[in-house]
Design an enzyme around this catalytic site. Structure first.
Site, PDB file in Angstrom:
ATOM      1  N   TYR A 223     -12.383  -3.691  -2.940  1.00 48.16           N
ATOM      2  CA  TYR A 223     -12.952  -3.502  -1.580  1.00 48.16           C
ATOM      3  C   TYR A 223     -14.304  -3.419  -1.422  1.00 48.16           C
ATOM      4  O   TYR A 223     -15.166  -2.882  -0.431  1.00 48.16           O
ATOM      5  CB  TYR A 223     -12.227  -2.356  -0.739  1.00 48.16           C
ATOM      6  CG  TYR A 223     -10.843  -2.541  -0.422  1.00 48.16           C
ATOM      7  CD1 TYR A 223     -10.274  -3.741   0.309  1.00 48.16           C
ATOM      8  CD2 TYR A 223      -9.866  -1.465  -0.320  1.00 48.16           C
ATOM      9  CE1 TYR A 223      -9.106  -4.135   0.525  1.00 48.16           C
ATOM     10  CE2 TYR A 223      -8.550  -1.586   0.178  1.00 48.16           C
ATOM     11  CZ  TYR A 223      -8.137  -2.985   0.598  1.00 48.16           C
ATOM     12  OH  TYR A 223      -6.948  -3.030   1.178  1.00 48.16           O
TER      13      TYR A 223
ATOM     14  N   ASN B 161      -2.272  -0.118   6.866  1.00 48.85           N
ATOM     15  CA  ASN B 161      -1.565  -1.385   7.513  1.00 48.85           C
ATOM     16  C   ASN B 161      -0.527  -2.149   6.499  1.00 48.85           C
ATOM     17  O   ASN B 161      -0.601  -3.130   6.545  1.00 48.85           O
ATOM     18  CB  ASN B 161      -2.576  -2.303   8.208  1.00 48.85           C
ATOM     19  CG  ASN B 161      -3.623  -2.530   6.862  1.00 48.85           C
ATOM     20  OD1 ASN B 161      -3.429  -2.299   5.767  1.00 48.85           O
ATOM     21  ND2 ASN B 161      -4.704  -3.244   7.310  1.00 48.85           N
TER      22      ASN B 161
ATOM     23  N   HIS C 280      -1.473  -5.747   1.410  1.00 52.11           N
ATOM     24  CA  HIS C 280      -2.895  -6.249   1.262  1.00 52.11           C
ATOM     25  C   HIS C 280      -2.411  -7.922   0.702  1.00 52.11           C
ATOM     26  O   HIS C 280      -1.481  -8.117  -0.156  1.00 52.11           O
ATOM     27  CB  HIS C 280      -3.629  -5.875  -0.058  1.00 52.11           C
ATOM     28  CG  HIS C 280      -4.921  -6.653  -0.300  1.00 52.11           C
ATOM     29  ND1 HIS C 280      -5.946  -7.077  -0.006  1.00 52.11           N
ATOM     30  CD2 HIS C 280      -4.593  -7.599  -1.673  1.00 52.11           C
ATOM     31  CE1 HIS C 280      -6.608  -7.881  -0.773  1.00 52.11           C
ATOM     32  NE2 HIS C 280      -5.668  -8.463  -1.630  1.00 52.11           N
TER      33      HIS C 280
ATOM     34  N   GLU D 254      -8.211 -11.289  -8.024  1.00 55.52           N
ATOM     35  CA  GLU D 254      -7.984 -10.014  -7.877  1.00 55.52           C
ATOM     36  C   GLU D 254      -6.383 -10.138  -8.965  1.00 55.52           C
ATOM     37  O   GLU D 254      -6.179  -9.072  -9.551  1.00 55.52           O
ATOM     38  CB  GLU D 254      -7.041  -9.886  -6.311  1.00 55.52           C
ATOM     39  CG  GLU D 254      -8.350  -9.706  -5.278  1.00 55.52           C
ATOM     40  CD  GLU D 254      -7.923  -9.735  -4.016  1.00 55.52           C
ATOM     41  OE1 GLU D 254      -6.812 -10.200  -3.381  1.00 55.52           O
ATOM     42  OE2 GLU D 254      -8.828  -9.657  -3.167  1.00 55.52           O
TER      43      GLU D 254
ATOM     44  N   LYS E  45       0.855  -1.228  -0.214  1.00 54.13           N
ATOM     45  CA  LYS E  45      -0.035   0.108   0.176  1.00 54.13           C
ATOM     46  C   LYS E  45       0.813   1.462  -0.078  1.00 54.13           C
ATOM     47  O   LYS E  45       1.994   1.231   0.182  1.00 54.13           O
ATOM     48  CB  LYS E  45      -0.885   0.130   1.390  1.00 54.13           C
ATOM     49  CG  LYS E  45      -1.977  -1.294   1.092  1.00 54.13           C
ATOM     50  CD  LYS E  45      -2.889  -1.313   2.374  1.00 54.13           C
ATOM     51  CE  LYS E  45      -3.773  -2.568   2.382  1.00 54.13           C
ATOM     52  NZ  LYS E  45      -4.709  -2.340   3.492  1.00 54.13           N
TER      53      LYS E  45
HETATM   54  N1  UDP Z   1     -10.021  -1.673   7.360  1.00 56.02           N
HETATM   55  C1  UDP Z   1      -9.948  -0.496   8.290  1.00 56.02           C
HETATM   56  N2  UDP Z   1     -10.767  -0.905   9.467  1.00 56.02           N
HETATM   57  C2  UDP Z   1     -11.310  -1.947   9.575  1.00 56.02           C
HETATM   58  C3  UDP Z   1     -11.239  -3.114   8.767  1.00 56.02           C
HETATM   59  C4  UDP Z   1     -10.565  -2.827   7.357  1.00 56.02           C
HETATM   60  O1  UDP Z   1      -9.399   0.500   8.135  1.00 56.02           O
HETATM   61  O2  UDP Z   1     -12.134  -2.245  10.741  1.00 56.02           O
HETATM   62  C5  UDP Z   1      -9.261  -1.258   6.271  1.00 56.02           C
HETATM   63  C6  UDP Z   1      -7.831  -1.892   6.190  1.00 56.02           C
HETATM   64  O3  UDP Z   1      -6.896  -0.979   5.506  1.00 56.02           O
HETATM   65  C7  UDP Z   1      -7.852  -3.305   5.683  1.00 56.02           C
HETATM   66  C8  UDP Z   1      -8.900  -2.998   4.546  1.00 56.02           C
HETATM   67  O4  UDP Z   1      -9.679  -2.009   5.074  1.00 56.02           O
HETATM   68  O5  UDP Z   1      -6.718  -3.730   5.233  1.00 56.02           O
HETATM   69  C9  UDP Z   1      -9.773  -4.100   3.810  1.00 56.02           C
HETATM   70  O6  UDP Z   1     -10.390  -4.961   5.129  1.00 56.02           O
HETATM   71  P1  UDP Z   1     -10.223  -6.461   5.145  1.00 56.02           P
HETATM   72  O7  UDP Z   1     -11.302  -6.799   6.066  1.00 56.02           O
HETATM   73  O8  UDP Z   1     -10.204  -7.097   3.820  1.00 56.02           O
HETATM   74  O9  UDP Z   1      -8.914  -6.895   5.837  1.00 56.02           O
HETATM   75  P2  UDP Z   1      -7.512  -7.255   5.306  1.00 56.02           P
HETATM   76  O10 UDP Z   1      -7.969  -8.500   4.442  1.00 56.02           O
HETATM   77  O11 UDP Z   1      -6.596  -6.254   4.442  1.00 56.02           O
HETATM   78  O12 UDP Z   1      -6.530  -8.080   6.381  1.00 56.02           O
HETATM   79 MG    MG Z   2      -9.215  -8.659   2.750  1.00 59.56          MG
END
Ligand code: UDP
Ligand code: MG
Length: 134
Positions: free
Chosen positions: A49, A112, A115, A126, A9
């Site tokens: 997303y 974070n 991805h 994807e 990211k």
């Molecule tokens: N995200 C966030 N707050 C949350 C959940 C998700 O800011 O409570 C953001 C975070 O950047 C995350 C992305 O949305 O990486 C996609 O969410 P997902 O649940 O798919 O998490 P990941 O697969 O990235 O762990």
């Molecule tokens: Mg995810």
């Protein structure tokens, strides 16, 4: 061989952590078989997303994810999807184990660093979304 879609990211690039994150992937024994740097727009983020597009924090995510270039990668190896999820760590920074990328480097839930696809099926979707037929 299983493959997964990985995306560094904009914070990884801005914080100059790209080399260190890529080293962790290679150290694990996984292979990077495609890589490119590019910028995301809102349209592709709404697809990528879609599961969080109705969340109140989504506009912040769009702002963040379009704030600079990302690095998309295809990573291959046995159980590549789960191996990468383990290396990446939990979504919420406080839940991410020390030793994982997010556990060691991320200090907010949104920014974070990286991805990784969550299932083999989504990985193929994807990869197609970001690399086309490859
Ligand atoms: N995200 C966030 N707050 C949350 C959940 C998700 O800011 O409570 C953001 C975070 O950047 C995350 C992305 O949305 O990486 C996609 O969410 P997902 O649940 O798919 O998490 P990941 O697969 O990235 O762990
Ligand atoms: Mg995810």
């Amino acid at each position: 061989m299983e493959r997964t879609y990985i995306m560094l990211k904009p914070d990884s690039v801005k914080r100059r952590l790209v080399g260190r994150i890529i080293s962790r992937i290679e150290d694990k024994g996984l292979n990077i078989t495609a890589m490119k740097m590019f910028k995301l727009d809102e349209k592709i983020l709404k697809e990528h997303y879609s599961h969080i597009a109705d969340q109140p924090f989504f506009p912040e995510i769009v702002k963040f994810m379009t704030s600079g270039p990302v690095i998309g990668m295809i990573v291959e190896g046995p159980s590549a999807v789960q191996q990468m999820r383990n290396i990446i760590g939990a979504t919420r920074c406080l839940d991410a184990d020390a030793g994982s990328i997010r556990g060691d480097f991320a200090f907010t839930n949104g920014e974070n660093l990286i991805h990784g696809s969550d299932t083999v099926e989504n990985a193929e979707i994807e990869i197609k979304r970001f690399f086309g037929k490859i």
